[in-house]
Design a protein around this motif. Structure first.
Motif, PDB file in Angstrom:
ATOM      1  N   PHE A   1       0.820  -1.208   0.000  1.00 47.43           N
ATOM      2  CA  PHE A   1       0.000   0.000   0.000  1.00 47.43           C
ATOM      3  C   PHE A   1       0.857   1.263   0.000  1.00 47.43           C
ATOM      4  CE2 PHE A   1       0.984  -0.499   4.412  1.00 47.43           C
ATOM      5  CZ  PHE A   1       0.931   0.762   4.972  1.00 47.43           C
ATOM      6  N   LEU A   2       2.125   1.161   0.440  1.00 44.36           N
ATOM      7  CA  LEU A   2       3.004   2.333   0.430  1.00 44.36           C
ATOM      8  C   LEU A   2       3.461   2.682  -0.978  1.00 44.36           C
ATOM      9  CD1 LEU A   2       5.191   1.441   3.556  1.00 44.36           C
ATOM     10  CD2 LEU A   2       3.273   3.049   3.447  1.00 44.36           C
ATOM     11  N   ASP A   3       3.666   1.670  -1.791  1.00 41.53           N
ATOM     12  CA  ASP A   3       4.079   1.893  -3.182  1.00 41.53           C
ATOM     13  C   ASP A   3       3.508   0.777  -4.047  1.00 41.53           C
ATOM     14  OD1 ASP A   3       5.240   2.794  -5.479  1.00 41.53           O
ATOM     15  OD2 ASP A   3       7.288   2.255  -4.938  1.00 41.53           O
ATOM     16  N   PRO A   4       2.207   0.820  -4.334  1.00 43.27           N
ATOM     17  CA  PRO A   4       1.569  -0.276  -5.082  1.00 43.27           C
ATOM     18  C   PRO A   4       2.100  -0.437  -6.501  1.00 43.27           C
ATOM     19  CG  PRO A   4       0.067   1.594  -4.843  1.00 43.27           C
ATOM     20  CD  PRO A   4       1.255   1.872  -3.968  1.00 43.27           C
ATOM     21  N   GLU A   5       2.757   0.609  -7.042  1.00 41.65           N
ATOM     22  CA  GLU A   5       3.269   0.511  -8.408  1.00 41.65           C
ATOM     23  C   GLU A   5       4.411  -0.496  -8.538  1.00 41.65           C
ATOM     24  OE1 GLU A   5       2.422   3.299  -6.958  1.00 41.65           O
ATOM     25  OE2 GLU A   5       0.788   3.971  -8.271  1.00 41.65           O
ATOM     26  N   LYS A   6       4.999  -0.924  -7.410  1.00 44.16           N
ATOM     27  CA  LYS A   6       6.058  -1.921  -7.478  1.00 44.16           C
ATOM     28  C   LYS A   6       5.534  -3.265  -7.975  1.00 44.16           C
ATOM     29  CE  LYS A   6       9.251  -0.169  -3.944  1.00 44.16           C
ATOM     30  NZ  LYS A   6       9.935  -0.467  -2.652  1.00 44.16           N
ATOM     31  N   ASP A   7       4.289  -3.544  -7.717  1.00 45.35           N
ATOM     32  CA  ASP A   7       3.683  -4.801  -8.166  1.00 45.35           C
ATOM     33  C   ASP A   7       2.288  -4.493  -8.705  1.00 45.35           C
ATOM     34  OD1 ASP A   7       3.235  -7.450  -8.682  1.00 45.35           O
ATOM     35  OD2 ASP A   7       2.893  -8.033  -6.590  1.00 45.35           O
ATOM     36  N   PRO A   8       2.207  -3.816  -9.848  1.00 43.92           N
ATOM     37  CA  PRO A   8       0.918  -3.325 -10.337  1.00 43.92           C
ATOM     38  C   PRO A   8      -0.060  -4.417 -10.749  1.00 43.92           C
ATOM     39  CG  PRO A   8       2.618  -3.010 -11.993  1.00 43.92           C
ATOM     40  CD  PRO A   8       3.316  -3.464 -10.752  1.00 43.92           C
ATOM     41  N   LEU A   9       0.437  -5.616 -11.047  1.00 46.50           N
ATOM     42  CA  LEU A   9      -0.444  -6.703 -11.457  1.00 46.50           C
ATOM     43  C   LEU A   9      -0.655  -7.729 -10.343  1.00 46.50           C
ATOM     44  CD1 LEU A   9       0.825  -7.336 -15.101  1.00 46.50           C
ATOM     45  CD2 LEU A   9      -1.104  -5.946 -14.340  1.00 46.50           C
ATOM     46  N   GLY A  10      -0.029  -7.477  -9.184  1.00 48.07           N
ATOM     47  CA  GLY A  10      -0.145  -8.407  -8.069  1.00 48.07           C
ATOM     48  C   GLY A  10      -0.764  -7.742  -6.858  1.00 48.07           C
ATOM     49  N   SER A  11       0.051  -7.558  -5.806  1.00 45.24           N
ATOM     50  CA  SER A  11      -0.466  -7.033  -4.546  1.00 45.24           C
ATOM     51  C   SER A  11      -0.953  -5.599  -4.653  1.00 45.24           C
ATOM     52  CB  SER A  11       0.622  -7.121  -3.471  1.00 45.24           C
ATOM     53  OG  SER A  11       1.751  -6.334  -3.830  1.00 45.24           O
ATOM     54  N   GLY A  12      -0.415  -4.852  -5.626  1.00 47.39           N
ATOM     55  CA  GLY A  12      -0.812  -3.456  -5.755  1.00 47.39           C
ATOM     56  C   GLY A  12      -1.988  -3.212  -6.683  1.00 47.39           C
ATOM     57  N   TYR A  13      -2.499  -4.288  -7.312  1.00 50.33           N
ATOM     58  CA  TYR A  13      -3.546  -4.109  -8.322  1.00 50.33           C
ATOM     59  C   TYR A  13      -4.813  -3.497  -7.731  1.00 50.33           C
ATOM     60  CZ  TYR A  13      -6.942  -5.168 -11.957  1.00 50.33           C
ATOM     61  OH  TYR A  13      -7.920  -5.059 -12.895  1.00 50.33           O
ATOM     62  N   HIS A  14      -5.304  -4.060  -6.632  1.00 45.17           N
ATOM     63  CA  HIS A  14      -6.530  -3.545  -6.015  1.00 45.17           C
ATOM     64  C   HIS A  14      -6.389  -2.064  -5.672  1.00 45.17           C
ATOM     65  CE1 HIS A  14      -7.185  -7.853  -5.512  1.00 45.17           C
ATOM     66  NE2 HIS A  14      -8.450  -7.605  -5.196  1.00 45.17           N
ATOM     67  N   LEU A  15      -5.263  -1.723  -5.059  1.00 47.32           N
ATOM     68  CA  LEU A  15      -5.082  -0.347  -4.603  1.00 47.32           C
ATOM     69  C   LEU A  15      -4.995   0.629  -5.772  1.00 47.32           C
ATOM     70  CD1 LEU A  15      -2.490  -0.987  -1.746  1.00 47.32           C
ATOM     71  CD2 LEU A  15      -4.928  -0.558  -1.522  1.00 47.32           C
ATOM     72  N   ILE A  16      -4.281   0.230  -6.808  1.00 42.94           N
ATOM     73  CA  ILE A  16      -4.142   1.112  -7.971  1.00 42.94           C
ATOM     74  C   ILE A  16      -5.497   1.355  -8.623  1.00 42.94           C
ATOM     75  CG2 ILE A  16      -3.186   1.285 -10.296  1.00 42.94           C
ATOM     76  CD1 ILE A  16      -0.727  -0.233  -9.270  1.00 42.94           C
TER      77      ILE A  16
ATOM     78  N   ASN B   1      -8.990   1.569   0.732  1.00 40.17           N
ATOM     79  CA  ASN B   1      -9.560   1.989  -0.549  1.00 40.17           C
ATOM     80  C   ASN B   1      -8.806   3.157  -1.167  1.00 40.17           C
ATOM     81  OD1 ASN B   1     -12.581   0.991  -1.592  1.00 40.17           O
ATOM     82  ND2 ASN B   1     -12.057   0.357   0.476  1.00 40.17           N
ATOM     83  N   ILE B   2      -8.251   4.027  -0.319  1.00 40.96           N
ATOM     84  CA  ILE B   2      -7.536   5.202  -0.835  1.00 40.96           C
ATOM     85  C   ILE B   2      -6.029   5.044  -0.743  1.00 40.96           C
ATOM     86  CG2 ILE B   2      -9.466   6.721  -0.299  1.00 40.96           C
ATOM     87  CD1 ILE B   2      -8.046   7.633   2.173  1.00 40.96           C
ATOM     88  N   GLY B   3      -5.553   3.849  -0.358  1.00 37.19           N
ATOM     89  CA  GLY B   3      -4.120   3.576  -0.365  1.00 37.19           C
ATOM     90  C   GLY B   3      -3.375   3.989   0.884  1.00 37.19           C
ATOM     91  N   LEU B   4      -4.065   4.152   2.008  1.00 34.72           N
ATOM     92  CA  LEU B   4      -3.406   4.534   3.253  1.00 34.72           C
ATOM     93  C   LEU B   4      -3.293   3.370   4.237  1.00 34.72           C
ATOM     94  CD1 LEU B   4      -4.952   8.061   3.945  1.00 34.72           C
ATOM     95  CD2 LEU B   4      -2.744   7.499   2.912  1.00 34.72           C
ATOM     96  N   ALA B   5      -3.770   2.201   3.873  1.00 31.16           N
ATOM     97  CA  ALA B   5      -3.707   1.028   4.737  1.00 31.16           C
ATOM     98  C   ALA B   5      -3.623  -0.220   3.862  1.00 31.16           C
ATOM     99  CB  ALA B   5      -4.932   0.961   5.656  1.00 31.16           C
ATOM    100  N   PRO B   6      -2.992  -1.276   4.359  1.00 30.61           N
ATOM    101  CA  PRO B   6      -2.923  -2.520   3.577  1.00 30.61           C
ATOM    102  C   PRO B   6      -4.296  -3.169   3.451  1.00 30.61           C
ATOM    103  CG  PRO B   6      -2.050  -2.855   5.794  1.00 30.61           C
ATOM    104  CD  PRO B   6      -2.297  -1.382   5.656  1.00 30.61           C
ATOM    105  N   VAL B   7      -4.454  -4.003   2.441  1.00 34.45           N
ATOM    106  CA  VAL B   7      -5.714  -4.705   2.212  1.00 34.45           C
ATOM    107  C   VAL B   7      -5.838  -5.821   3.239  1.00 34.45           C
ATOM    108  CG1 VAL B   7      -7.073  -6.031   0.567  1.00 34.45           C
ATOM    109  CG2 VAL B   7      -5.625  -4.159  -0.238  1.00 34.45           C
ATOM    110  N   THR B   8      -6.826  -5.723   4.125  1.00 32.33           N
ATOM    111  CA  THR B   8      -6.993  -6.682   5.217  1.00 32.33           C
ATOM    112  C   THR B   8      -8.321  -7.422   5.170  1.00 32.33           C
ATOM    113  OG1 THR B   8      -7.832  -4.885   6.614  1.00 32.33           O
ATOM    114  CG2 THR B   8      -5.491  -5.396   6.783  1.00 32.33           C
ATOM    115  N   GLY B   9      -9.198  -7.089   4.246  1.00 32.36           N
ATOM    116  CA  GLY B   9     -10.468  -7.811   4.144  1.00 32.36           C
ATOM    117  C   GLY B   9     -11.501  -7.398   5.165  1.00 32.36           C
ATOM    118  N   ILE B  10     -11.419  -6.174   5.682  1.00 32.90           N
ATOM    119  CA  ILE B  10     -12.407  -5.677   6.627  1.00 32.90           C
ATOM    120  C   ILE B  10     -13.507  -4.956   5.854  1.00 32.90           C
ATOM    121  CG2 ILE B  10     -12.813  -4.034   8.502  1.00 32.90           C
ATOM    122  CD1 ILE B  10     -10.081  -4.645   9.563  1.00 32.90           C
ATOM    123  N   PRO B  11     -14.786  -5.354   6.007  1.00 42.25           N
ATOM    124  CA  PRO B  11     -15.875  -4.710   5.248  1.00 42.25           C
ATOM    125  C   PRO B  11     -16.227  -3.348   5.822  1.00 42.25           C
ATOM    126  CG  PRO B  11     -16.768  -6.355   6.738  1.00 42.25           C
ATOM    127  CD  PRO B  11     -15.274  -6.446   6.863  1.00 42.25           C
TER     128      PRO B  11
END
Length: 417
Positions: free
Chosen positions: A263-278, A374-384
């Protein structure tokens, strides 16, 4: 005349049990639920799914439960605290034995064709149990706090082992918020979470970590008994935690580190862990001030964001309704939190006040983490996102918690002049 009097008395007997409920709190939660169904329908418009009407149906069932609970006297739950506690732990153990595995986790139980997630209801059970324990101790000692943490740690560990990191974090937020409201020394709470913060700071910025370690020693000296022993112990624990955190961080694979810091730099993995955030940030940013219009968002309607009807529903709001829609949602959540604080302050006893604060802590933490990811300030944790995201168990548990708080409001003692 007699018939009119009988009708009037019968109407009073029907209305009176709910006459003190907080109608504005009910209205805000119902409004979010209805709005959530609309946004879920927008997300699923081109997917062939029909979860939006299930969201409304579940919300309707939850509303009926909340109204019925609001009529009952919440004080009776004090006598049932250990039965409730045993039930939530039994249900969490049952998940490990007969649960259904999906998305890499074993979190659901199939009951009559419905997938029930016990961890969501366990949050409400922990609130009830912890409130019942705290209300009996107006000034908890250090030993009391440790006993209550031991009580919370059992369902927390069971949920974490599913694995369900997001919900386990909610347990921690509930415990911290209720312990603080229950007059536990704030210094003890800081010392409680200090090892985790120390482990993180040691890998981020070393001077800050050193300052933190010294600060924990000072807090321990001021707040704990036998300061000549406990202060050095607090410093040692934070030093060891920092080193252990650094050691385990180096053991992680590169892809694992990317998941944690993506979440700090999602562009490092734009097709993997950073895809949702981007994709989520693109959707929210493209909405501008007024949004693209309901059912008109390109990222939303073209299915660029996976699981958007659950964890990333806020991105659909940002894209289609823009900044104005996001502010309105945040305003409703702020209003709900305000009403919860007012109910907590005006409750007739500590138990009712702690129930309201428990729901407040649960709500605030989930809102902050969900919108943050959703806005890229926290990691994706699956909290609704409460009342908005699709999830039958989560929505029902929120309405049950709402019913408990409304029961507190409904049975407040009023001064009559």
């Amino acid at each position: 005349m007699l018939n009119k009097l009988l009708v009037r008395n019968r109407w009073k007997s029907i209305v009176q049990p709910w006459q003190e409920v907080d109608l504005s709190l009910f209205a805000a939660c119902i409004g979010l639920t209805v709005f959530g169904g609309i946004m879920i329908h927008s997300v699923e418009l081109n997917q062939g799914r029909i979860d939006w009407w299930r969201h409304w149906a579940t919300g309707g069932v939850g509303l009926v439960l909340a109204i019925l609970i609001a009529r009952c006297r919440y004080e009776m739950l004090i006598q049932w605290k250990w039965i409730i506690y045993a039930f939530i732990n039994f249900s969490l153990i049952a998940v490990r034995a007969i649960g259904i595995t999906a998305l890499g986790a074993q979190r659901w139980i199939n009951i009559g064709g419905f997938h029930v997630q016990p961890s969501e209801f366990a949050k409400v059970g922990v609130i009830i149990t912890l409130a019942a324990l705290l209300q009996a101790r107006p000034s908890p000692s250090l030993g009391d706090m440790l006993k209550m943490l031991a009580v919370v740690s059992v369902p927390w560990a069971l949920v974490l082992s599913e694995p369900n990191l997001g919900t386990s974090l909610v347990f921690g937020a509930i415990a911290m918020g209720m312990l603080y409201w229950g007059n536990v020394n704030p210094g003890w709470l800081i010392l409680l979470i200090s090892p985790i913060i120390s482990a993180l700071l040691n890998n981020v910025f070393l001077p800050t970590w050193l300052f933190w370690v010294v600060g924990m020693g000072l807090i321990a000296w001021r707040t704990l008994p036998w300061p000549w022993l406990t202060a050095p112990t607090a410093v040692a624990i934070n030093v060891v935690s920092g080193q252990v955190g650094h050691f385990y961080w180096n053991l992680l694979k590169d892809y694992q580190k990317t998941r944690l810091t993506g979440f700090l730099d999602p562009e490092k993995d734009p097709l993997g862990s950073g895809y949702h955030l981007i994709q989520s940030r693109i959707a929210i940013g493209s909405g501008g001030v007024h949004g693209r219009g309901l059912f008109q968002g390109t990222q939303t309607q073209l299915n660029f964001i996976p699981e958007q009807h659950t964890d990333f529903i806020f991105s659909a709001i940002g894209e289609e309704l823009g900044f104005i829609g996001c502010i309105l949602v945040l305003g409703l959540f702020w209003f709900i939190c305000l009403r919860l604080v007012i109910i907590a302050q005006t409750a007739k006893d500590n138990f009712g006040s702690l129930l309201a604060i428990g729901m407040l802590a649960m709500l605030v933490f989930q809102v902050f983490v969900n919108i943050g990811m959703n806005i890229g300030l926290a990691p994706v944790t699956g909290i609704p996102l409460p009342f908005l995201s699709y999830g039958n168990a989560a929505l029902l548990s929120n309405f049950i918690a709402l019913g408990l708080v409304e029961s507190v409001a409904n049975h407040r003692q009023r001064l009559k002049f």
